[in-house]
Structure formats: C-alpha cells, structure tokens
Scaffold this active site. Structure first.
Site, PDB file in Angstrom:
ATOM      1  N   GLU A   1       0.830  -1.199   0.000  1.00 46.99           N
ATOM      2  CA  GLU A   1       0.000   0.000   0.000  1.00 46.99           C
ATOM      3  C   GLU A   1       0.871   1.258   0.000  1.00 46.99           C
ATOM      4  O   GLU A   1       1.702   1.426   0.908  1.00 46.99           O
ATOM      5  CB  GLU A   1      -0.923  -0.017   1.231  1.00 46.99           C
ATOM      6  CG  GLU A   1      -1.940  -1.151   1.156  1.00 46.99           C
ATOM      7  CD  GLU A   1      -2.469  -1.594   2.517  1.00 46.99           C
ATOM      8  OE1 GLU A   1      -2.352  -0.827   3.494  1.00 46.99           O
ATOM      9  OE2 GLU A   1      -2.983  -2.730   2.601  1.00 46.99           O
TER      10      GLU A   1
ATOM     11  N   GLU B   1      -4.324  -6.593   2.626  1.00 43.77           N
ATOM     12  CA  GLU B   1      -3.115  -7.267   3.089  1.00 43.77           C
ATOM     13  C   GLU B   1      -3.155  -8.730   2.674  1.00 43.77           C
ATOM     14  O   GLU B   1      -2.128  -9.314   2.332  1.00 43.77           O
ATOM     15  CB  GLU B   1      -2.978  -7.127   4.605  1.00 43.77           C
ATOM     16  CG  GLU B   1      -2.690  -5.698   5.082  1.00 43.77           C
ATOM     17  CD  GLU B   1      -3.888  -4.769   5.058  1.00 43.77           C
ATOM     18  OE1 GLU B   1      -5.040  -5.259   4.921  1.00 43.77           O
ATOM     19  OE2 GLU B   1      -3.689  -3.534   5.169  1.00 43.77           O
TER      20      GLU B   1
ATOM     21  N   GLN C   1       1.649  -2.053   5.805  1.00 41.00           N
ATOM     22  CA  GLN C   1       1.887  -0.657   6.206  1.00 41.00           C
ATOM     23  C   GLN C   1       2.211  -0.506   7.696  1.00 41.00           C
ATOM     24  O   GLN C   1       3.059   0.310   8.059  1.00 41.00           O
ATOM     25  CB  GLN C   1       0.692   0.193   5.799  1.00 41.00           C
ATOM     26  CG  GLN C   1       1.025   1.660   5.654  1.00 41.00           C
ATOM     27  CD  GLN C   1      -0.021   2.389   4.823  1.00 41.00           C
ATOM     28  OE1 GLN C   1      -1.098   2.704   5.310  1.00 41.00           O
ATOM     29  NE2 GLN C   1       0.283   2.659   3.570  1.00 41.00           N
TER      30      GLN C   1
ATOM     31  N   PRO D   1      -5.186  -9.439   8.533  1.00 39.59           N
ATOM     32  CA  PRO D   1      -5.932  -9.941   7.370  1.00 39.59           C
ATOM     33  C   PRO D   1      -5.078 -10.858   6.481  1.00 39.59           C
ATOM     34  O   PRO D   1      -5.622 -11.646   5.719  1.00 39.59           O
ATOM     35  CB  PRO D   1      -6.310  -8.655   6.612  1.00 39.59           C
ATOM     36  CG  PRO D   1      -6.276  -7.573   7.641  1.00 39.59           C
ATOM     37  CD  PRO D   1      -5.186  -7.970   8.600  1.00 39.59           C
TER      38      PRO D   1
ATOM     39  N   HIS E   1      -1.348   1.343  15.557  1.00 40.59           N
ATOM     40  CA  HIS E   1      -0.083   1.700  14.897  1.00 40.59           C
ATOM     41  C   HIS E   1       1.085   1.443  15.837  1.00 40.59           C
ATOM     42  O   HIS E   1       2.118   2.095  15.748  1.00 40.59           O
ATOM     43  CB  HIS E   1      -0.058   3.172  14.491  1.00 40.59           C
ATOM     44  CG  HIS E   1      -1.177   3.585  13.592  1.00 40.59           C
ATOM     45  ND1 HIS E   1      -2.391   4.010  14.056  1.00 40.59           N
ATOM     46  CD2 HIS E   1      -1.266   3.617  12.240  1.00 40.59           C
ATOM     47  CE1 HIS E   1      -3.181   4.304  13.026  1.00 40.59           C
ATOM     48  NE2 HIS E   1      -2.525   4.069  11.934  1.00 40.59           N
TER      49      HIS E   1
HETATM   50  C1  TPP Z   1      -6.236  -2.969   7.686  1.00 36.23           C
HETATM   51  C2  TPP Z   1      -5.602  -1.641   7.454  1.00 36.23           C
HETATM   52  N1  TPP Z   1      -4.681  -1.523   6.463  1.00 36.23           N
HETATM   53  C3  TPP Z   1      -4.066  -0.343   6.249  1.00 36.23           C
HETATM   54  C4  TPP Z   1      -4.350   0.768   7.002  1.00 36.23           C
HETATM   55  C5  TPP Z   1      -3.612   2.103   6.790  1.00 36.23           C
HETATM   56  N2  TPP Z   1      -4.474   3.108   6.170  1.00 36.23           N
HETATM   57  C6  TPP Z   1      -5.163   3.992   6.920  1.00 36.23           C
HETATM   58  S1  TPP Z   1      -6.164   4.977   5.985  1.00 36.23           S
HETATM   59  C7  TPP Z   1      -5.652   4.237   4.553  1.00 36.23           C
HETATM   60  C8  TPP Z   1      -6.258   4.679   3.256  1.00 36.23           C
HETATM   61  C9  TPP Z   1      -7.746   4.455   3.199  1.00 36.23           C
HETATM   62  O1  TPP Z   1      -8.285   4.951   2.006  1.00 36.23           O
HETATM   63  P1  TPP Z   1      -9.841   4.990   1.759  1.00 36.23           P
HETATM   64  O2  TPP Z   1     -10.445   3.698   2.114  1.00 36.23           O
HETATM   65  O3  TPP Z   1     -10.057   5.456   0.371  1.00 36.23           O
HETATM   66  O4  TPP Z   1     -10.407   6.044   2.802  1.00 36.23           O
HETATM   67  P2  TPP Z   1     -10.131   7.624   2.881  1.00 36.23           P
HETATM   68  O5  TPP Z   1      -8.943   7.822   3.765  1.00 36.23           O
HETATM   69  O6  TPP Z   1      -9.922   8.111   1.508  1.00 36.23           O
HETATM   70  O7  TPP Z   1     -11.353   8.214   3.501  1.00 36.23           O
HETATM   71  C10 TPP Z   1      -4.708   3.253   4.814  1.00 36.23           C
HETATM   72  C11 TPP Z   1      -4.051   2.418   3.784  1.00 36.23           C
HETATM   73  C12 TPP Z   1      -5.315   0.593   8.024  1.00 36.23           C
HETATM   74  N3  TPP Z   1      -5.689   1.606   8.832  1.00 36.23           N
HETATM   75  N4  TPP Z   1      -5.911  -0.609   8.204  1.00 36.23           N
END
Ligand code: TPP
Ligand code: TPP
Ligand code: MG
Ligand code: MG
Lengths: 413, 337, 337, 413
Positions: free
Chosen positions: C29, C60, C82, C89, C129
């Site tokens: 990611e 993941e 990340q 997952p 985190h």
């Molecule tokens: C299981 C998991 N994987 C990765 C992350 C890290 N992460 C937090 S926000 C994000 C992006 C999410 O994008 P989106 O679903 O489009 O939501 P937006 O932030 O645009 O509202 C990521 C990869 C996480 N919080 N949880």
C-alpha cells in the site's frame, strides 16, 4: 416508529428439497443448447454481461453439438475420444479409491462423481508451463495432463511413492511439471495465489497463464475477493473458475450466492467478463476455457467462468448426504451425466458405440486396478513402505535450523 | 445422572442456552439444518427454528465479524469455526475487534461472543484438521481461552462462556468428542459411556472460567496439561508409577496460577504437555511463570513435551502427536534430575 | 563510510536487491509512486520502473497471497504491510500457505518471500499503529522472524532475508527508523547520523539470519532484547551501573541459543525485555529455554519486562511502553536475588 | 508458444495527474443534475442496474434542485438550513483541530474538507436507535445527530472529558446514544459488523437498521466482501456506503476499483441494488439515503451507495499530498464544494444570503472556539487533566483478572 413498517426479518436461503421431500429442480432454468451467442474475445466487458446470466451449452439432448461455441471449437474426434477416456479414467479411479478408503487403506477420499467433465475438459485449453491452482475436486486436470494415476494413488496412500512424503491429506496432489499447483486444505487461499502467479509470469516476460479454481461455497471466502480485486486492477492473465456443484457440504449454493442470480455475476462488480457454462457438457467447457485462455494470452485480462454442475456423491468419505438432501436428488439433476452426454454425442456422430464404450470402461478399470496393485505393493496408510517418520522434520526450511535438528534427535532419529 | 459424550454435552449446553436465553443465536458452516460436521448442533435448528441456529456462507471472517456486530447489538452469538485450522481468516476480527471492543470504548460497546472450534489432532486430519491454536489466543489480551477435557466440564464451561460478558474462545478437543483418548492410537478407544467425568447433570450449572482441576493428586511431580493431553498425561503417569499431580488447566486465560504454584512448590518438579508446536506454544508461558513463581522450590528444570516444530503431518501423525511414551520419558527425566 | 538512518539503510538494501536481482519485486500500500508512508521505498519506482515497485489495493490478504503465487512462480517478492497491526488480514496466507508451502510439497513449490512491516510503539500511534506481533510469527513453524535494531543490521539482514529461500517476516521497529531511541520520551531523540551502528557500507553484505549480537559485554547479568528494546536496555543498564551483557537477538527464529546460554551460564542472571504484551509473548519462549538450558547456573528467576497485558493505549503510551526505569528496576531486582 | 501472442504484461492504474502536471478531470463524466430516474424502492435489482453507472445529482450549477429525486425528497427550508449549519460546524471544527494538532495539543487529526455533505446529509435518513458503523471521515454523522463537539474535542485531546478515556487515536469517536459505533483503526472491519448488527436487530424483532461505511480504497479489504455476501444472503436491513473520495492516501481510486466503471457496480455481483450519488450535493445524499433506508425498513434488503466526492485535504496530519498529486487538483474537481453548493441553492431560493452566510460562519466558528476553550480547560494530550494511567488496566475485561491486577500493582497503581 413507523406504524406502516413491517417487523424486520431475515431471509434464509434453502434448497429445493430436503430428505423426505421429492427432488425439485423445476425453478432451475436450463437454456437451450447452442442458444448462447459467442462474442469476440476482445468485446468490452460491459457489452457482454448477458453471458453471466444464460448458459453456454453445446450438447443437446439428442447428443448433437450446436451453436456458435460448437462451431468455433471444432474439436476433432480423437480429442473427443481422449476426453471421454479421461473422464472414464477419473471415474474408475474414484471408485477404486473410495473402496480403498472403505477398506481402511487410507484415511480419507473425495470423489468427482458428476463433475468429471470440468477438470478433464478445461486442461485442454492450457499449454505446458501454464499453472492450475486447483481445489480437491479437479483431479481431472492431472489425468488430462498425463500424470500417472499410480502416483496419485501413492499420494492417497501416503506411501513411499508419494512425492509429497505423506505429509498432506489424501487427494491434495501437487505436480509442477503437470501445471498442477499443490492443493491447500484451506478453502479459497489459492485463488489469489493464482493471480499472483500469473502476475509473476507477466512481470517475468514469460508466456504462462494461470487458472484459479474455487467451489460455489468457497466464493464467500476473502481470498476470492482479493483475487478479483487484484485481477481486475492489473488486468492479470488468469482464468477464474468457479465450480458450482450446488452444494458446499450440507449447505445449498444459495446461501453463498445470495440474492444474485448467478455466481458468474460476481465478475461484473469488477468489470471482469464472466461466462456461465454447462459443466456437464465436455465440449462447452473446452469451448469456454479456450475463449478465456485466449483473452488471457492476448492481454485482454481475466475471465471468470462459472461451471454449473452437481456433486452427485457425498462431500467426502466423511460425509453422508442423505442427512441433508433427498438421496435421489442427483437423478433429477437436469444437466445429466457428463460421461453419458459425451458418449452419446460420439455415438450419434458414429465414431463410438455402446459396445466400444463398455469395452473401454472395462479396459480402463483394468488399467486402474493394475496401477492400484503396483501402488499397494509399495504400501498403504498403515502397511508397507511408508516415508520414514524422520522425514517429518525435513522441508520445514531449506536448511534444517538447530532447534529442529535437536528435536529430530529427541524424536529418536 | 446420564453419561454423555463430549458432543452430547456440548449440544445439551447449547440447547439449554437457546431455551433459557432468547438472545442466544448459533451459526456457522453447516451448523443449521445438518447440525455441524461433528453434529454438535444436530437437531437444534429443528427444535429452535432457523433464526436461532443457521447455516452461513463459508467465510470465517464473515461469521465472526457478523457475530461481533450482533453481540454489540445485544445478542449472544455462539459461533462455530468448523476446525480451529480455519480460524485464521477470522483472526483479524477476533484480535483487532472482539478482543478490544470493551477497552477501546471504555465499556460503551461490548462483545459477549463465544467462538467454538474443534481443536487438536489424532484423527488423521493432516495439517488442516489437526492444529492446536491456543497460543495465538492467549497472547491476545481481552480474550478468554477455554479447553475442556471432559463432557462434564464441556457443558459447565460452555454455559459459563455463553454467560460471560466478554469474548471467549472455546476450543473443543476433537479427539475427545467420543471418548477419553489416552494417546494409545493402537488400542481401542474408551467410550465416554459410564465414565465418571462423563456424568452430566440435567439443567444449568456453571464451571467458573479460570479454575483448574486436579485430575490426579500427587507429591513427586506436577504435570500441567489441558484438553486431550490431560488423558495422555494420566496414562503416562500411570505407566511410570511416579506419584505425580496432574493438573487440568481447563482455562488457559485467565490462568489459575494459584493451583499451579501451590502444586509445584510442593512437588519441586514440573512437566508441561501440549499438542501445539513447541516454540512459542502456551507451554512457554507456563514454564516462564512456573520458573518465576517457584524458582526456589524447583529441583529440576521445567520440561515441555509438545508437538514438534513442524506442520502437522498426515501419515506420520503418531510420531508427531505427544503420546504417553514421550510424556512418560519426560517425567522420568525430570525425576532423575 | 556513510551513516544512514534505518529508513535509508532499508531503502539502500531494496535498491541494491532490485538492481542486482531481476526477480525482486516490491509492492504494498502506497509503496509505489509515493514510496511508502515511512518512505522506505521512496524513489524506487522512479528508478526501477512501475513493474518492479508498485502500489496495491488495500488488501493485506491480497498483497501476501499474490506474493506467495509470485514467489512460487520464481520471483522474489518483497512486500510491505503498512503497519504490523494490519498484518492480521494476511495472517492466514502467511501461516497456512507461505509457511507450509515447502513442507507440504516436499520442496516442489517454495516461497522465498519477505514481508516487511513497521512494528512497535512509541509514536503515539494508539492501538493500531503500535503493536508488536512477533510472537504470532515465532509460533509458526516454517517462518523466520527478524527484528533489526540498527541501520547496519537492517541492511545486512534485509539482504539476507531477500536471498533466503524461505519466507521471512522482517519487523522494522518504527521508533528506530530515525534514531536509536533510548526510551526517554521526554528527552530529545538522538539521530542516527554519526552513530557507529549507523555506518552502512556501500554494496552488498549479508548478516546471517540466526546470529545474535552482543551489544554490551558484561559479567553480572544477561539482558535479552531485540529491536527498540535493545536501546532501552542499554540505557537502563547504563543507569544501574550493573555490568550486564546486553544481547540483541536480531533473529528470533531461528534463535541463537548458543550465544544466549553461553552468556547466562556465565552471568547466572537473566532479564528479558520486549514491547509486546507479556502473556505468551516471545519472552515466554526465551524464559522457558533459558531456565531449561541454564537451570543449574541460574541464581535468580528469569524476569520478563514487557508491555502490559492491555491493548496499546494512546494517551498513556509512556506508562505502557517498557522504558529504562522499568528495565532498570527489573535488573536491580534480579541482582538482589 | 504462439508466435502471434504478444508478451504478457500487467496494467498499472494511474491518476489523471501527478505533481508537476496539470490537474485533469476531463475523462470524469459529470451527468446532468436531475437526469437520473428514481425507480420505486421495490423494483427488482436487475431492473435498475443503470443506477450504478450514472450519478444521482439534484443541485445544478445554478443552485437549482432538479429531477425526480428532488421531487420525492421535498426537504423543507429549516432542514436545509440546518444541514448547511452542520456542514459549516464540521468545517470549523476541522480547521480548529488541525490547528490544535499543529500546536501539538494532540498527536494526530483527520479532516473532512470537501466531504462534509456526505455524513451530515446521510444522518437525516436515520432514526434514533439506528446505528452507523463509520470510518474516521464521517464525523458529520455525530454533528448532525447533536453530539456535543466539545466532547469530540475531548476525545481528540484524550483528556479527562474523553468518554473513551484516552485509549483511542484522535477522531476515533464512539457514541451509542447517537447511533455512532466506535470507530476502529483497522480499515474495513466494521463493514461486516454493521451487517451483523442489523441481523441482530432483525433477529430481535427490533426496528433499528444499520449503515456501514467504507472508503474507496478500503473496498479491497476482505471485510467488504464478507459484508456483501452476508447482506445478500440474508437480505439484511443495512445500507452499505462507499465514500469514493478519489484517493486512498497516495493511491488513486482506480487501483482498488480496477477495470470496472464504478464502485457502485460492486453491488451487482451480489444482486444488491446500487446507487451512485453526487457526494458533494447535500440534497442528493439525503435523497439517496432515504431511498435506501426505506428499502431496509421495508425488508427489501440491503442497498449499496457510492458517494462520489474528493478528499480536498491531506489524508491526515501525517500526510503531505503535494508529494503525489498536483496541489491545485482539488480546485478543478468537477463536483465543486458541498458547502458552497447548498449555500448557493438556499440563496437562489431566497431563504439565505451571502451576508447571513458570512455571519453564520463567524457565529459557528465562535461557538467552536468556545467549545475548544472549555475542552482545553480540561486538558490536552500533554497538559491538564488526563485520565489516570491506572485506567489503562480497566475495561480489558468486565472484571479484572488476577494477572492484570498484579500488573497494575507492578505499574505502581
Ligand atoms: C487494515 C488496514 N490496512 C491499512 C491501514 C492504513 N491506512 C489507513 S487509511 C488508509 C487509506 C484508506 O483509504 P480509503 O479507504 O479510500 O479512505 P479515505 O482515507 O480516503 O477516507 C490506509 C491504507 C489501516 N488503517 N488498516
Ligand atoms: C477455510 C476453510 N473453511 C472451512 C473448511 C471446511 N470445508 C471443507 S470443504 C467445505 C465445503 C466447500 O464447498 P464448495 O466450495 O462448494 O466446494 P465443493 O466441496 O462443493 O467442491 C468446507 C466448509 C475448509 N477446508 N477451509
Ligand atoms: Mg460446492
Ligand atoms: Mg478514499
């Protein structure tokens, strides 16, 4: 509170019939053979959504091959006869291994009864180097690619002839050389791996494509979703097969499928073209598989294929289906028996006869029995030559780390 | 009083829970009409209706994820994972969500959820029908982890688990479903019928989570075990003639440290037995706590007998499975020190 | 020789691997165009092309599942999760598939895969985190688990991991990405610049997996730590004035038991430190092995200092995080016994 | 080897523009406001697939409300003005909290800039007892349901006024009473929980429905699939929202979406009716949400809604979007600003004016600042009254088990 609103409720999908009631497939539509159109492989996905809702069928009730898919296929007699032989071999193999399990020569077995066409036919669309990621109900892929059934038996017996060294449950075969990826006991996991494998091929400048396999029930698993997401995102050269045999152990396919008409439609959420094919029609499966393979090889992206069939036997030797479905349900399955349908087609075309068929069955059974004798001469689950328990410690890593060496010693090896 | 198999005792507990608490709902793969591949829920849909006991799609994530939502709503879901080996797809929901719901909301939302799963080997199930995954739960704070070893315990612990306000992982040793297996795969299985620990009272009773049971009192050595290994340990001890105390942990978390340390301080020796692979297994935690709490009383190092650090093999199952011979050898070794 | 931060050292290793081995492919990611939320892959897509280093959908499971297929094909995927907190997952793919591929096929299919993930707390990241998930990997046979504590180690271990024929879990202590944090959150962070352990040679070098490093030689006490806790332990030891030997495990599995037992047999005392929650943490395995191997040399119980058995809290982070004060207190306690 | 076959390759989705190039939304179709038909809620799913490919838009460029969705909506002036006020409150709140983070009064913050309409409008379709399972970018649900923003601030500061006792990262609010389920830091996990919650409601004979929320990028997660499978299988009274704000941190939505046209189409693989709605159009979101809520309440099953919007700010305070997209991209986003669009509509209708708007903005900001003062009087991340660290050991279980009691003691409490 809305006085007009009814109380909330859930819907629980149920099969046509349960034990004690008559089998009933009256609401199962069987489209006419030859009726489905065959668009060019590079047609945009949104212009061929209809393919996910009908059914590609070639062989009609009279054993004739019909329609555009049949015309494009043009499978010669020798190939069709070979296909019949593959299916008969698989059926004979199943019968012998079922018996062997009942005789306690192995712990477990899973049959293909009624589903032989799918794996036997599909393999015809692949080339050396291509890779299947099968489930436990696609041994026809191995048979059609020339894998020795004797070695399959050694796997089932877990004897010293098992290339997998008795480590896996029976029927979880593996053969890289035959394009048959090691089967996992975990449902679904390999669907995304197939996508990754095909990505690896494309990233390496290779020519090999992959074929993923999953059962109707297992489409509910997360790996199925990941596979469709990745396949769609990178337009991966992979064929995504769903074998809808109506049942997932005791659970009717509707529980996984939900309110959508077909499993093929799952592809549409991802812009992936989807075919729905009569899985008991050997020719239709070859035709659909070749169409999908051509798309993959021409970088047109993934194709999803729902193979519609019926699991005529129990889920496995641990299962007794009469506890959850009418025992005569299989007999009224509207798509018939795949072996009989190809046989009748070949007879109708005059290249086969009832006598030759009976003779072939006997010959094939004799061959299977001969292979079985040889496999049993090596050993069975509890007798004969089996991999040494010392081997239990091998292959955990490429090189055995100190703690495993210590444990092997403790175990007395 | 009737004797029951462990399957019958579990079914009895579930039946009772469904009858007495309208919030209880069972679901999982094949648990509805068919009653589960091990038949623990057989007849319950027919008796209590499809809305109380139903089949799900094959998605362990979905099963547990939906159960968490349902528990947060106020129901009491009791879900089945068909084999513990198939809990991994649900692991994120269990660890990241169920286990921490109360904590992260300071009690505003809670997750009274029971996840049942057949665990352990000894049925020629190969790597995907034999695993013992308890250590992957005991490392997760917010969960309770229970492993019964008798029909009596299974019922009492399951009823307590269903009433517990927090998520409970309920591991059912499948090798014990039909009889108290003693590790001798080459001898006929003893049935539960007539076994004193299979006497199961009618009606509701609770066994508190977090209380071990002394299965055999003894003075020379303490053997810690749970699930199938309790019976293997008893067989091994009998063979050695050592006057060992065999403690059945029953609940791994919260752990009954009191019972353990009282015993080890008395015996000065400790052997720990489990089926799961050795490294980072629950035995490690037990050994770490025993040496910390009983250091001055220990006359020999704490020994662990466990599954080897390999995946669970198929044909070599009985070389992998910790049987009476290995346990007895460890007991003798510890006694000789 | 240049000094690098741990991020730079990791990036350097990845850059080298991409350059020298055309099979190596990075994905995860935000790792592609942007170069990762911690910037470990910054510039690598621009340098090596999108097909060598690319963004994935947020799955993941998909990342690891696809990587397993790719590895089986013959490539060398190096994927990023990340945060370690988001590995759950993918856990099924890691445990049920990657870890057992070689075994279940008797070597026919293998899985040379590296899964990188930032681990640990100390950045006010809250429960999702900050987690340290190593014990969930060390219980899984077939995996190797690595936790570097310096830029020099990070590069050498990562290159070794990428060349390893088996799946390697590579846990990067995010608190160390930019400096050797000593656990005093209220003091300014030391930068890696100029630090001797941040001197990173150009070009390829391997640190063998399975070899610990003695970070401080000592005679009175052995402290076992890894990742961020190595630096906390060094600070704690310095504060106590105890002549402790501080061992940085570097690889948790396979474990360098030799180095550990040699030290503990000499010092007779052992303290184990990790950030993960105590119960069933990797410290349990270490304590179990140390007491078993060094029983006759131990003069005090093996002590563990670890994260409390609660989810990782946000505002109370520094009360949760095992800092020098707690480690020093444990060292003193063990010395007093 | 097929000499005609091209080498295999993958496709890598990329955004319209990267830093250094001009923003470009020219291939982003913006359907005319009012053009989308509004079928009755009980229309069979297969007869309204078009709704997933167009876009429900009510407010046109001139600020007029158009078409059948507007007519069915008939939202009165007071409600619209209240909606405007909710959005302005959210925007002011965001601005203040962003600043507070920059001043190190908290560790982290996430803004809604450009997406305010979605959560503020959606809440209007729910009733007391209904439950949202939100992501971190739907604080408007709380504001629109009357939750005190002062308490929200206390959560962000993790001070003694935080009902969550400082345990969660800032912005991960929770309020059962306001139908706002505790936000998880893990993406996706709550989508299936929403489905389970709604199942629980239906099984309990209750009337409450649930609304699930997920971002475009997070639709790739497994939980999304599980939710659709279960919702479809049991026809669950749940609304499945996807907020497509074009970005998932640095990753453009196409990477998750793949070759399909829209995220709304994901529903079609499951037979779930899907709407695609202009997420920057307050009225359109209310209209779509009410349509979906009615379906749920009438046991017609789940509805999927894709809300199309643009994340105008950075992903979070840890993010700098100028590293991966043109910094002026937001300015050319074709669906405009949700606050301005509702404001202009109200002005066009004569119930609002530029002056009153400016005055309202100032008033609202003053109110937010006042709430902030009170929150800060309690404390901020590093100062003032914070939950005692001893509380760290509470709520792991309902009753503290012995090992935690020991640990709390060791910790000095
Ligand atoms: C299981 C998991 N994987 C990765 C992350 C890290 N992460 C937090 S926000 C994000 C992006 C999410 O994008 P989106 O679903 O489009 O939501 P937006 O932030 O645009 O509202 C990521 C990869 C996480 N919080 N949880
Ligand atoms: C992850 C996982 N969950 C559950 C199982 C147990 N299981 C084995 S086969 C099966 C049914 C599969 O049904 P389907 O996908 O339709 O395939 P079929 O057997 O009909 O070919 C189940 C539930 C498993 N093997 N793996
Ligand atoms: Mg099936
Ligand atoms: Mg987004």
């Amino acid at each position: 509170m809305d006085p007009a609103a009814p109380p909330l409720r859930l819907t629980f999908g149920a099969p046509h019939a349960r034990p004690g009631t008559a089998p009933d497939f009256s609401d199962f539509p069987v489209p006419e053979a030859g009726a489905m159109r065959r668009p060019p492989v590079d047609t945009p996905a949104e212009e061929m959504r209809d393919l996910a809702f009908g059914m590609i069928r070639i062989l009609d009730d009279a054993g004739e091959a019909r329609g555009p898919w049949a015309e494009a296929l043009a499978l010669d007699d020798a190939a069709q006869l070979e296909g019949l032989r593959h299916m008969l071999t698989l059926r004979a193999y199943d019968a012998r291994m079922l018996l062997a399990q009942r005789q306690q020569k192995t712990s477990f077995y899973m049959q293909h009864l009624g589903e032989e066409a799918i794996s036997c036919a599909f393999q015809r669309a692949l080339r050396p180097g291509d890779m299947n990621f099968p489930t436990y109900r696609q041994a026809g892929l191995l048979i059609a690619s020339g894998y020795p059934i004797g070695t399959m038996m050694c796997q089932v017996y877990g004897n010293d002839g098992d290339p997998g060294r008795g480590r896996q449950l029976p029927v979880l075969y593996s053969s890289k050389a035959h394009g048959f990826f090691s089967i996992s006991g975990n449902l679904g996991t390999q669907y995304i791996q197939a996508v990754g494998w095909a990505m690896g091929s494309a990233l390496s400048g290779a020519e090999a494509i992959a074929a993923a396999w999953i059962g109707d029930g297992s489409t509910a698993e997360s790996d199925f979703h990941a596979a469709l997401v990745f396949a769609s995102s990178y337009r991966v050269p992979v064929i995504l097969n769903i074998v809808n045999n109506q049942w997932a152990i005791s659970t009717y396919q509707e529980v996984a499928r939900g309110s959508v008409g077909t499993f093929a439609a799952r592809g549409h959420g991802f812009g992936i073209p989807a075919l729905r094919v009569d899985g008991n029609d050997y020719l239709a499966v070859v035709a659909a598989a070749r169409w999908a393979a051509e798309r993959a090889r021409r970088n047109l992206g993934p194709t999803l294929i729902e193979h519609v069939t019926y699991r005529a036997a129990g889920h496995s030797t641990s299962d007794d289906p009469s506890a959850y479905r009418p025992s005569d349900e299989g007999a009224s399955w509207p798509l018939g028996d795949p072996v009989a349908r190809l046989r009748d087609h070949l007879i109708a075309r005059g290249v086969w006869s009832a006598e030759r068929h009976a003779q072939a069955e006997a010959e094939i059974l004799a061959g299977v029995i001969e292979a079985q004798k040889q496999a049993e001469a090596i050993g069975t689950l509890h007798q004969g030559r089996r991999p040494s328990p010392a081997e239990m410690f091998d292959d955990v890593y490429a090189e055995m780390p100190p703690h495993l060496r210590r444990q092997r010693q403790q175990a007395g090896f | 009083m009737a004797t029951m198999t462990m399957i019958e005792a579990i079914r009895d507990a579930l039946d009772l829970a469904l009858t007495e608490d309208s919030r209880v709902t069972l679901f999982g793969e094949d648990v509805g009409y068919f009653g589960g591949v091990f038949r623990c829920t057989a007849g319950l849909q027919q008796k209590h209706g499809v809305a109380r006991c139903f089949d799900t799609p094959i998605s362990e994530l979905g099963i547990v994820g939906a159960a968490i939502g349902m528990a947060a709503f106020g129901r009491r879901p009791v879900v089945e994972i068909q084999f513990a080996d198939y809990m991994y797809p649900a692991y994120d929901q269990i660890v990241s969500e169920a286990a921490r719901m109360r904590y992260r909301t300071a009690g505003e939302f809670t997750c009274p959820l029971v996840v049942r799963m057949p665990t352990g080997g000894g049925i020629f199930g190969g790597q995907t029908h034999s695993q013992s995954t308890e250590a992957l739960f005991t490392h997760v704070t917010g969960l309770k982890t229970v492993v019964p070893s008798t029909p009596y315990d299974a019922k009492g612990l399951l009823l307590a688990a269903i009433d517990d306000p927090d998520p409970v992982i309920f591991l059912e040793p499948k090798r014990l479903y039909n009889g108290p297996f003693d590790g001798h795969h080459d001898r006929p299985v003893t049935p539960w019928r007539g076994h004193p620990l299979a006497e199961v009272p009618k009606g509701r009773y609770h066994l508190p989570l977090g209380q071990a049971a002394i299965r055999r009192a003894g003075t020379q050595l303490t053997v810690l075990a749970y699930g199938t290994m309790v019976h293997v340990a008893l067989a091994a001890v009998a063979e050695t003639g050592i006057d060992a105390e065999v403690i059945d942990l029953r609940t791994l978390l919260p752990l009954d440290l009191e019972t353990i340390t009282t015993s080890v301080r008395r015996t000065g020796r400790c052997v720990i037995v489990h089926e799961a692979t050795l490294t980072s297994g629950f035995g490690a935690e037990l050994a770490a706590q025993v040496q910390a709490e009983c250091f001055w009383h220990l006359e020999a190092p704490v020994e662990r007998v466990a599954g080897w650090d390999t995946p669970y093999p198929h044909t070599a199952e009985w070389d992998y499975f910790p049987g009476p011979a290995r346990v007895a050898a460890a007991c003798r070794r510890v006694m000789e020190t």
